[in-house]
Design a protein around this motif. Structure first.
Motif, mmCIF file in Angstrom:
data_model
loop_
_atom_site.group_PDB
_atom_site.id
_atom_site.type_symbol
_atom_site.label_atom_id
_atom_site.label_comp_id
_atom_site.label_asym_id
_atom_site.label_seq_id
_atom_site.Cartn_x
_atom_site.Cartn_y
_atom_site.Cartn_z
ATOM 1 N N UNK A 1 -5.087 -55.774 0.621
ATOM 2 C CA UNK A 1 -5.779 -56.474 1.632
ATOM 3 C C UNK A 1 -5.136 -57.702 2.340
ATOM 4 N N UNK A 2 -4.298 -58.469 1.577
ATOM 5 C CA UNK A 2 -3.760 -59.429 1.983
ATOM 6 C C UNK A 2 -2.723 -59.225 3.237
ATOM 7 N N UNK A 3 -1.931 -58.051 2.805
ATOM 8 C CA UNK A 3 -0.930 -57.476 4.051
ATOM 9 C C UNK A 3 -1.784 -56.879 5.285
ATOM 10 N N UNK A 4 -3.049 -56.280 4.995
ATOM 11 C CA UNK A 4 -3.717 -55.778 5.863
ATOM 12 C C UNK A 4 -4.215 -57.001 6.778
ATOM 13 N N UNK A 5 -4.652 -58.087 6.045
ATOM 14 C CA UNK A 5 -5.315 -59.368 6.880
ATOM 15 C C UNK A 5 -4.149 -59.893 7.729
ATOM 16 N N UNK A 6 -2.982 -60.169 6.938
ATOM 17 C CA UNK A 6 -1.717 -61.036 7.672
ATOM 18 C C UNK A 6 -1.393 -60.286 8.680
ATOM 19 N N UNK A 7 -1.171 -58.929 8.435
ATOM 20 C CA UNK A 7 -0.494 -57.783 9.333
ATOM 21 C C UNK A 7 -1.603 -57.974 10.744
ATOM 22 N N UNK A 8 -2.807 -57.833 10.481
ATOM 23 C CA UNK A 8 -3.636 -57.851 11.658
ATOM 24 C C UNK A 8 -3.882 -59.130 12.452
ATOM 25 N N UNK A 9 -4.140 -60.186 11.684
ATOM 26 C CA UNK A 9 -4.124 -61.484 12.193
ATOM 27 C C UNK A 9 -2.758 -62.116 12.634
ATOM 28 N N UNK A 10 -1.733 -62.101 12.230
ATOM 29 C CA UNK A 10 -0.327 -62.672 12.480
ATOM 30 C C UNK A 10 0.423 -61.493 13.533
ATOM 31 N N UNK A 11 0.048 -61.263 14.822
ATOM 32 C CA UNK A 11 0.183 -60.234 15.568
ATOM 33 C C UNK A 11 0.828 -60.662 16.987
ATOM 34 N N UNK A 12 0.359 -60.254 18.052
ATOM 35 C CA UNK A 12 0.778 -60.403 19.251
ATOM 36 C C UNK A 12 0.611 -61.963 19.668
ATOM 37 N N UNK A 13 -0.234 -62.521 18.992
ATOM 38 C CA UNK A 13 -1.008 -63.978 19.565
ATOM 39 C C UNK A 13 -0.012 -65.030 18.968
ATOM 40 N N UNK A 14 0.930 -64.885 17.791
ATOM 41 C CA UNK A 14 1.524 -66.042 17.330
ATOM 42 C C UNK A 14 2.849 -66.179 18.269
ATOM 43 N N UNK A 15 3.376 -65.071 18.805
ATOM 44 C CA UNK A 15 4.634 -65.065 19.609
ATOM 45 C C UNK A 15 4.409 -65.149 21.253
ATOM 46 N N UNK A 16 3.017 -65.445 21.415
ATOM 47 C CA UNK A 16 2.706 -65.678 22.904
ATOM 48 C C UNK A 16 1.738 -66.948 23.036
ATOM 49 N N UNK A 17 0.686 -67.041 22.319
ATOM 50 C CA UNK A 17 -0.305 -67.985 22.700
ATOM 51 C C UNK A 17 0.209 -69.597 22.414
ATOM 52 N N UNK A 18 0.722 -69.681 21.577
ATOM 53 C CA UNK A 18 1.419 -71.170 21.354
ATOM 54 C C UNK A 18 2.136 -71.839 22.674
ATOM 55 N N UNK A 19 2.858 -71.041 23.501
ATOM 56 C CA UNK A 19 3.249 -71.499 24.544
ATOM 57 C C UNK A 19 2.402 -71.411 25.544
ATOM 58 N N UNK A 20 1.464 -70.399 25.764
ATOM 59 C CA UNK A 20 0.622 -70.417 26.950
ATOM 60 C C UNK A 20 -0.366 -71.412 26.905
ATOM 61 N N UNK A 21 -1.007 -71.714 25.539
ATOM 62 C CA UNK A 21 -1.896 -72.504 25.412
ATOM 63 C C UNK A 21 -1.569 -74.199 25.493
ATOM 64 N N UNK A 22 -0.337 -74.402 25.158
ATOM 65 C CA UNK A 22 0.219 -75.436 25.394
ATOM 66 C C UNK A 22 0.402 -75.975 26.775
ATOM 67 N N UNK A 23 1.034 -74.880 27.711
ATOM 68 C CA UNK A 23 1.078 -74.938 29.162
ATOM 69 C C UNK A 23 -0.102 -75.435 30.052
ATOM 70 N N UNK A 24 -1.084 -74.387 29.412
ATOM 71 C CA UNK A 24 -2.232 -74.358 30.385
ATOM 72 C C UNK A 24 -3.367 -75.591 29.733
ATOM 73 N N UNK A 25 -3.397 -75.707 28.263
ATOM 74 C CA UNK A 25 -4.637 -76.659 28.010
ATOM 75 C C UNK A 25 -4.110 -77.855 27.318
ATOM 76 N N UNK A 26 -3.309 -77.896 26.313
ATOM 77 C CA UNK A 26 -3.184 -79.041 25.215
ATOM 78 C C UNK A 26 -1.985 -79.947 25.229
ATOM 79 N N UNK A 27 -0.676 -79.282 25.987
ATOM 80 C CA UNK A 27 0.340 -79.875 25.812
ATOM 81 C C UNK A 27 0.835 -79.997 24.523
#
Length: 473
Positions: free
Chosen positions: A32-58
């Motif tokens: 379940x740890x692998x299932x959870x980490x594998x599902x949560x840590x997916x596309x978003x970790x490689x895309x959202x930090x940059x996108x959200x920094x540029x669009x909303x937060x710096x």
């Protein structure tokens, strides 16, 4: 039984205990740890930090990740208690059916099926985009008609997205325990790739990129930027990154010793994911000015290549593409178990609730695969992204309120949980307000499409119970 009695009829616990008895309990805490980490840590970790920094937060994007993580963790506490008391397939759908009745269970289940079906399509679409980006430097490409969704850059169908969904379904059809072994290996590789990025990225951080950490607020075309308003807007966008933890609960019918396994799996995987998200976001905005990530679909790979670490970029991107496969496993596993639950209870055709000779719900998996292939290969990535969070947040609100009904029955017709949400009865109210605040921060378009989805679900349910009533006459 009249229609109103049917709508508010609460399902018997024994019904689910008997119907799920044939599901094999083979999944342990590590699975379940692998299932959870594998599902949560997916596309978003490689895309959202940059996108959200540029669009909303710096530079303060990590604060948006922390705000979303706090809300997700509070909901995860509720899920941990629910799953330890009622370890049945279908998670929130089954729980709400037991606590509030069939109609409310259906509404929650309808929200979750949208999450799983769209999330499978979303990750498959992201897998395709990243794989094509990885192969582009080697001059390997498909025609536009076969590599893009319908109407995008001359596309007709995203073949790669369709193929990866089918491959995942074939793996899942072999059983949860065999899938778990593959999942565990891929999750370890993905986490190692993230650590590699963090270690290399730290070596080129410029402290000046963190100043000012929270830029001055201003209104932009993308919404709020800077100030606490920008952090709030960013947290609503980022919440999509954490929703995968609820997929663990959907598989609780296959957990060994669920009283212990479910709380550890849900809370443990979310804790690991939060640490990784915050670390990646801090390193990424430290490597380059946040404005460099505007409209950048692959900020992690771009930052490594631009820093002169081209080989590391290839390794990290290659593993990240493989790692997206783990999210597909988690979402398709959860989605197929939810469809099985609908069939088991007769709300959808009963043949969906049938198990094969190996006691696997492969009929439900087959239908999920067909829908995901069509949606993921036809609709564009951006359109799918905005639809995932809203329905899930609605389900979270229902489950949080459901805790009040659960506590009245614990130790009576329901067992006492091994884990309890602290600070009851105040905490569920606080959690509900927090989840609603995240929901309210979503775009108007996302909320509009969610409303349409629920209207369709309610119309179907009313048609279903009317049809059932006429059959019994």
């Amino acid at each position: 039984m009249n229609i109103m009695s049917r709508i508010f009829r609460k399902e018997e616990v024994s019904r689910y205990q008997n119907k799920d008895a044939h599901l094999e309990r083979t999944l342990r805490v590590r699975d379940f740890l692998a299932l959870g980490v594998g599902t949560i840590v997916s596309t978003a970790i490689f895309t959202l930090p940059g996108v959200v920094a540029a669009d909303h937060t710096g530079p303060s994007v990590s604060l948006s990740f922390l705000v979303s993580a706090i809300v997700a963790a509070l909901v995860a506490f509720v899920y941990a208690e629910m799953a330890s008391v009622m370890p049945f397939a279908g998670s929130a759908y089954t729980w709400i059916s037991i606590l509030f009745g069939e109609f409310f269970g259906w509404i929650v289940g309808w929200a979750l099926i949208a999450e799983y079906m769209i999330a499978v399509s979303f990750v498959a679409s992201g897998f395709s985009a990243n794989l094509q980006g990885l192969l582009k430097p080697f001059d390997v490409s498909l025609p536009n008609a076969l590599s893009n969704s319908l109407g995008t850059n001359g596309g007709m169908i995203d073949v790669i997205a369709a193929i990866v969904v089918v491959i995942t379904a074939l793996l899942l059809a072999r059983g949860a325990s065999e899938t778990a072994r593959v999942q565990n290996t891929l999750v370890v590789l993905k986490v190692l790739a993230i650590f590699l990025f963090i270690i290399v990225g730290i070596s080129v951080i410029n402290i000046g990129h963190y100043v000012p950490f929270i830029p001055e607020y201003k209104a932009t075309a993308a919404g709020s930027f800077g100030g606490w308003q920008g952090i709030y807007a960013g947290s609503s966008v980022i919440f999509i990154a954490y929703i995968g933890f609820d997929s663990i609960a959907a598989n609780s019918g296959e957990a060994i010793n669920p009283q212990k396994t479910m709380p550890l799996g849900i809370l443990g995987s979310l804790g690991i994911a939060v640490g990784l998200f915050v670390a990646v976001s801090l390193v990424l905005v430290g490597m380059f000015d946040y404005t460099a990530y505007k409209d950048n679909a692959e900020p992690v790979g771009w930052a490594l290549r631009t820093s002169g670490y081209e080989t590391v970029a290839v390794i990290v991107q290659a593993v990240s593409v493989i790692g997206m496969f783990t999210a597909l496993i988690g979402m398709m596993l959860a989605g197929s178990r939810l469809l099985y639950s609908f069939g088991r209870d007769g709300i959808l055709p009963s043949w969906l609730g049938k198990l094969n000779k190996k006691n696997l719900p492969n009929r439900a998996l087959f239908i999920l695969t067909i829908v995901a292939v069509i949606v993921g290969s036809v609709f564009p990535f951006g359109f799918l992204a905005q639809l995932i969070s809203a329905g899930t947040l609605v389900a979270f609100m229902f489950v949080t309120i459901g805790l009040y009904a659960l506590r009245r029955r614990e130790g009576k017709d329901l067992p006492k949980p091994a884990f309890k949400l602290p600070l009851y009865p105040v905490m569920p109210i606080i959690i509900f307000i927090c989840v609603f605040a995240v929901f309210w921060g979503l775009s108007g378009q996302a909320k509009f499409y969610t409303m349409l989805w629920f209207i369709i679900g309610i119309i179907y349910y009313l048609f279903y119970i009317l049809k059932s009533s006429f059959k019994k006459r």
